[in-house]
Structure formats: structure tokens, C-alpha cells
Design an enzyme around this catalytic site. Structure first.
Site, mmCIF file in Angstrom:
data_model
loop_
_atom_site.group_PDB
_atom_site.id
_atom_site.type_symbol
_atom_site.label_atom_id
_atom_site.label_comp_id
_atom_site.label_asym_id
_atom_site.label_seq_id
_atom_site.Cartn_x
_atom_site.Cartn_y
_atom_site.Cartn_z
ATOM 1 N N SER A 78 0.799 -1.231 0.000
ATOM 2 C CA SER A 78 0.000 0.000 0.000
ATOM 3 C C SER A 78 0.830 1.278 0.000
ATOM 4 O O SER A 78 0.302 2.347 -0.306
ATOM 5 C CB SER A 78 -0.939 0.014 1.209
ATOM 6 N N LYS A 123 0.650 4.664 6.826
ATOM 7 C CA LYS A 123 0.053 5.471 5.748
ATOM 8 C C LYS A 123 0.678 6.866 5.780
ATOM 9 O O LYS A 123 1.390 7.239 6.715
ATOM 10 C CB LYS A 123 -1.461 5.598 5.927
#
Length: 241
Positions: A78, A123
């Protein structure tokens, strides 16, 4: 007369005074006491001093990992292409202590329990408390507080900033986070309808990822990109979609 007196004075000054002798003896006694304490503890531990040294080192590493730095292994793609599966990053757990707060562009590790899932996630921070984050403008760019953000420097090649439209205001004390590999990232966009609206409480942030430490061939420092430098503070500019 003078020449006979000089050796006498030198002899007298070379002798240690009573106070010097006392200080030296006290220091020696203290050193012997410490040595005796270490020896006594070593005698209680199987393996003696070697085991004691290893235990001290392990305790130091445990304290370091608990309060200062923590390694984190990248579990998914990701955050590609900057962070690859299996990379190990060093997380600075003091980055947001003593009054400091996450900034737009920081890569953070956070506990996703109750929001993303029962695990730690990594993230990039796109919006902080008070920000209005919109996808997307006419050129397909994400806007933060009315300012388009050029994410081409870290976005995965071929990915668009988002295929999911959104227009959110980030509540105070929370973060809006996205993965750099947008087409392979479950992030704030995917949890807008979940408890918390996809926002991550700042209190659940473990720390800031400051560098890749393994593999050595991929080791590098992680810097906050300049893409967010021109974003105005929340409330100073209106956002439009």
C-alpha cells in the site's frame, strides 16, 4: 642555604596530604563495593557476567523499543513504490511527544483497532484536524484547503490520486491518511462510512517512520515531501471541488 632548602621543600610537597589520602581511600572503597556488588549479582545468575551483560543489553533494547524507537515491517504494497513489502522502517516514537503533532506528508504508523482493523498500519498523512480534503479537481488532483497537491513525487507510477470521490472535513485531533499506492491501499477513503469516518485519532499514532533500515541496499531516510508546503492552514482558504 637556598640550595639545601629546595630539596626539602620538594620532598615535603611530594608527600600526599592527609585529606588526599582519605579521598583516595574512600574512592577505592567505593570502587571495591561496586565491584563486589557486580560479582555478587553475577554469582546468582547462571552463566555469570556474560549472562548478566546480555540481560542488561536486552533490558536496554526493550526500553529503547518501548519508549524511543521501534522497527516496523511493511506488510503490504500500500505504500509502494517508496516502501516495499518486507522493508523494515524505524519508527520514531518521540516524534509527536512534548507538544509536537503529525504534519501533512508525514508517514505514520498507527493502531487501527476499531477503525481499520486489529493491527498496526502505515500510511501518509494527507489532512490534519480542521482541513478540508477534496477529490478531485478538474486535473484529477487532491485539494487540501482549496490548494491542489502535486503528489507525483511519491504516488505509485500509473496510479491516480483517487478513483473514489470524497469531500471531507477532518475533525480536530484526527488525521486523514492515504497509501501512496492508491489502487492497492485500504485507507481513509474506504472507511468514510465506518465508525470514526475513516479518520485516525492522533492518540493512536505510534510514531513517525523516519527511515528504511533494511534491506541495506534500500536503506534511506524518509523526508516529508514539499508537495504540502503551500497548503494553507485550515480556515484561511476556502476549498472548492
Amino acid at each position: 642555604m637556598d640550595t639545601e632548602a629546595q630539596p626539602t621543600e620538594r620532598d615535603r610537597s611530594s608527600r600526599p596530604s592527609a585529606s588526599e589520602g582519605t579521598t583516595s581511600e574512600a574512592a577505592g572503597s567505593e570502587d571495591r563495593s561496586r565491584f563486589a556488588l557486580v560479582s555478587r549479582i553475577s554469582s546468582w545468575v547462571p552463566g555469570g557476567r556474560l549472562t548478566l551483560t546480555l540481560l542488561v543489553c536486552l533490558l536496554f533494547l526493550l526500553l529503547l523499543s518501548t519508549f524511543v524507537l521501534r522497527p516496523f515491517q511493511i506488510p503490504s504494497g500500500s505504500m509502494e513504490q517508496g516502501l516495499r513489502i518486507g522493508d523494515r522502517v524505524l519508527v520514531n516514537k518521540l516524534a509527536y511527544r512534548f507538544g509536537a503533532v503529525p504534519q501533512r506528508g508525514d508517514i505514520v504508523v498507527f493502531d487501527g483497532t476499531g477503525y481499520f482493523g486489529h493491527a498496526d498500519y502505515i500510511k501518509r498523512v494527507v489532512g490534519v484536524g480542521g482541513d478540508r480534503v477534496v477529490c478531485c479537481d478538474r486535473e484529477g488532483r487532491i485539494q487540501v484547503n482549496g490548494r491542489p497537491v502535486d503528489e507525483s513525487g511519491f504516488l505509485y507510477p500509473g496510479d491516480s490520486p483517487s478513483t473514489v470521490p470524497f469531500d471531507v472535513v477532518v475533525p480536530g485531533g484526527t488525521l486523514f491518511v492515504l497509501g501512496d499506492h492508491r489502487s492497492d491501499s485500504s485507507d481513509s477513503r474506504d472507511h468514510l462510512g465506518s465508525p470514526g469516518g475513516g479518520m485516525i485519532p492522533v492518540g493512536d499514532v505510534v510514531g513517525r517512520a523516519d527511515g528504511i533500515i533494511w534491506p541495506f541496499g534500500h536503506a534511506t531516510r524518509l523526508h516529508r515531501p514539499d508537495a504540502y508546503a503551500r497548503v494553507p492552514a485550515a480556515g484561511r482558504a476556502g476549498a472548492h471541488g
